[in-house]
Write a protein that holds these residues in place. Structure first.
Motif, mmCIF file in Angstrom:
data_model
loop_
_atom_site.group_PDB
_atom_site.id
_atom_site.type_symbol
_atom_site.label_atom_id
_atom_site.label_comp_id
_atom_site.label_asym_id
_atom_site.label_seq_id
_atom_site.Cartn_x
_atom_site.Cartn_y
_atom_site.Cartn_z
ATOM 1 N N ASP A 25 12.193 105.502 -20.285
ATOM 2 C CA ASP A 25 12.760 104.232 -20.765
ATOM 3 C C ASP A 25 13.317 103.425 -19.585
ATOM 4 O O ASP A 25 14.177 102.567 -19.768
ATOM 5 C CB ASP A 25 13.823 104.470 -21.840
ATOM 6 C CG ASP A 25 14.879 105.445 -21.357
ATOM 7 O OD1 ASP A 25 14.853 105.796 -20.156
ATOM 8 O OD2 ASP A 25 15.727 105.853 -22.161
ATOM 9 N N ASP A 50 15.362 104.061 -17.471
ATOM 10 C CA ASP A 50 16.794 104.226 -17.214
ATOM 11 C C ASP A 50 16.993 104.759 -15.787
ATOM 12 O O ASP A 50 16.561 105.874 -15.481
ATOM 13 C CB ASP A 50 17.344 105.212 -18.261
ATOM 14 C CG ASP A 50 18.832 105.444 -18.072
ATOM 15 O OD1 ASP A 50 19.396 104.913 -17.096
ATOM 16 O OD2 ASP A 50 19.402 106.171 -18.908
ATOM 17 N N LYS A 79 18.011 108.217 -15.253
ATOM 18 C CA LYS A 79 17.064 109.312 -15.541
ATOM 19 C C LYS A 79 15.791 109.153 -14.700
ATOM 20 O O LYS A 79 14.700 109.489 -15.130
ATOM 21 C CB LYS A 79 16.724 109.312 -17.033
ATOM 22 C CG LYS A 79 17.897 109.726 -17.904
ATOM 23 C CD LYS A 79 17.480 109.944 -19.341
ATOM 24 C CE LYS A 79 17.574 108.675 -20.139
ATOM 25 N NZ LYS A 79 17.125 108.691 -21.488
#
Ligand code: SAT
Ligand code: MN
Length: 595
Positions: free
Chosen positions: A177, A179, A182
């Protein structure tokens, strides 16, 4: 019976749980379908993956807007995971492979639900080259699939070539996603595996590029007796048709692409391009050093590219060919649906959307194109592509240049006293940082051989490996340091650069052929009076002396810094490097005389 690739892809599919698994065949029809999908179905944030640009003016060109936090390489999230931490060395992030795999498995479970997993079989290097490597990458975004088709030799024949073998380089990629918390780019050199999550940006996501062809390949080269380097490969042809091949290492966004295809300011030379980013260097049967470019495309910085700075790249970008051309995070000229970036020829357009697709307001003093906006374009579009590009053996290298972006201290060009001294010159390289990596821009950092972010093992061992490679050649290439970015007291560049850089190359070629003089300085050999080609060069005379000046007084801090940098490698630092460092320091202190 399933082949090793099929088993491996199955394993990835079980982990990622994609809706479809699609094996790319590399055909034009398929590329067309992928583009269509990227334009109509897939999205990144609020944007479609691709928008078609003005096809009349920019044939086969498409715009891609990235996730706003995903615009450059993220070195702090990039790890080299040898089981022995010492093998990774002090300049790379390290995690134990077991721990790294557990983390990546956690981040990857089910991450492709509802998406397609593209399987990309590709080759780095010409398939017939003894130096080429077969690879497979999986990814969950069409942008990466299309980019890999431009940047590598991708397609069905590679699957056939791998056949039942287990001998292929593995790349696992998912954007997750996006992010940043991450996001990880993990390298497992011991098993030729790259695993990257959370980023779709070139160097983080096109795993054949920096991740494999430099980080993993440099380790393979260390084990197998060759070098994987962050270098341009080019040929310079004289009027008699003699072509001299050279390579040049420079950090990201320091002018490698412009150098690789420069339009010569001296009419007696023309330049042939073989590569603008990566060179694999092997010792050939005749004992000379041969270079191949494992890639087949350019992933270049858009801002600053123009008919003035790089006319051959502008022609490359406007050529129509089998492959599409991608523009990532450039601005959009809405009146004509054309890509735009700072430094492009012509007047500032009236209406622009910035790199995130918002109307651009010039009064806000922001850049319309992202400073690290890029183009991805096939090498086959390039009008100066060398006929030797596809030679499986590569081209024989006569000189190696180590370059960087230094506003002070480093002369325009310096020749090393010998191979080992040249390795020291590479090891002491520093460069001011650019927008190609996340972080501050314009701060000086040590960047040996422009490989600091790309060396897949302990750099102390890397220097030793370079020295050993020199020992294996009866007549190794000469090594040069180059810096076209020196400035005067007012901060203005002393050297015009671009097409005039041919003068530096001419001096190098003349030196290699024993035709030009040099004088000794504490740093190495610089052109002697009248040996540097200045005819027709339109710069103030005093610039030349400033460009070659070695100000002993200014070097103290630099010497300290180099020593501190090299000290971190401890006993792994070759004594030859320490010797040349000490000799340089001594010569600088004693006013340039021999000690
Ligand atoms: O993103 S890349 O690493 O491929 C480009 C660069 O930074 O040199
Ligand atoms: Mn690069």
């Amino acid at each position: 019976m399933a082949t090793a690739i099929e088993k491996w892809v199955d394993e990835q599919a079980r982990l990622y749980e994609p809706k479809h698994v699609y094996w790319c065949d590399g055909s034009e029809g398929e590329a067309h379908r992928l583009m269509e999908m990227g334009m109509r179905e897939e999205r990144i944030g609020q944007h479609e993956v691709f928008c078609e640009l003005n096809q009349k003016l920019w044939p086969k060109a498409y715009l891609h807007r990235s996730h706003p936090t995903d615009v450059a390489r993220t070195e702090h999230l990039t790890y080299v995971c040898h089981s022995d931490r010492e093998a990774t060395g002090p300049t790379n992030n390290w995690m134990h492979p077991r721990e790294a795999k557990e983390l990546m498995t956690r981040l990857s479970r089910g991450a492709m639900r509802g998406k397609t997993m593209y399987v990309l079989p590709y080759m780095m290097g010409h398939p017939d080259s003894p130096y080429a490597k077969a690879c497979v990458q999986v990814t969950d975004v069409s942008y990466v699939a299309v980019s890999m088709r431009i940047m590598t030799r991708l397609g069905k024949p590679i699957l056939k070539k791998i056949g039942k073998s287990e001998n292929f380089v593995k790349g696992i990629h998912s954007v997750g996603d996006f992010d940043p918390a991450k996001r990880f780019i993990m390298h497992f050199p011991e098993e030729s595996l790259v695993w990257s999550v959370g980023s779709g940006y070139g160097g983080n996501a096109l795993l054949g590029k920096k991740c494999f062809s430099l980080r993993i390949a440099s380790w393979l080269g260390y084990k197998q007796g060759w070098l994987a380097e962050h270098m341009v490969i080019m040929g310079i042809e004289d009027l008699r048709g003699n072509v001299t091949y050279i390579t040049a290492a420079m950090p990201s966004a320091c002018g490698k692409t412009n150098l690789a295809m420069l339009e010569s300011a001296l009419p007696e030379y023309r330049v042939w391009t073989l590569g603008d980013d990566i060179a694999w260097l092997n010792i050939g049967p005749d004992g000379r050093l041969y270079a191949i470019n494992p890639e087949s495309g350019f992933f270049g910085v858009a801002p600053g590219t123009s008919m003035k700075t790089n006319p051959n790249m502008m022609r490359t970008l406007k050529t129509s060919n089998f492959y599409p051309t991608l523009f990532t995070n450039v601005a959009l000229k809405t009146d004509t649906n054309e890509p735009w970036w700072e430094g492009l020829d012509g007047a500032l357009p009236d209406h622009l959307l910035d790199w995130q697709g918002q109307p651009w307001d010039p009064s806000k003093m922001t850049k319309a194109a992202h400073p690290n906006s890029r183009f991805t374009v096939s090498l086959h579009n390039c009008p100066t592509l060398s006929p030797e590009y596809d030679n499986p053996q590569g081209v024989p290298i006569s000189a190696i240049i180590m370059g960087g972006r230094r506003s002070r201290l480093i002369p325009l060009v310096t020749e090393a006293f010998n191979w080992d001294h040249g390795v020291f010159m590479g090891a002491r390289m520093g460069s001011e940082t650019t927008a190609a990596a996340a972080g501050r821009v314009g701060v000086l950092r040590r960047d040996p051989m422009a490989m600091l972010p790309f060396c897949g093992y302990n750099m102390g061992d890397y220097f030793r490996h370079w020295i050993n490679i020199g020992r294996m050649m009866p007549r190794p290439p000469r090594i040069y340091a180059m810096n076209a970015f020196r400035v005067n007291e007012r901060g203005e560049f002393l050297w015009p650069g671009f097409g005039e850089n041919i003068r530096i190359l001419k001096w190098i070629i003349d030196r290699v052929n024993g035709r030009a003089g040099a004088k000794e300085t504490p740093l190495g050999l610089v052109p002697s009076a009248n040996s540097f080609p200045v005819e027709g060069l339109d710069i103030p005379r005093q610039n030349l002396s400033q460009l070659f000046e070695v100000n002993e007084g200014e070097w103290q801090e630099e010497v300290e810094e180099i020593k501190n940098f090299l000290d971190q490698f401890g006993h792994r630092l070759p004594h030859e490097i320490r010797h040349y460092c000490n000799t340089m320091a001594a010569r600088l202190q004693f006013g340039g005389r021999h000690t």
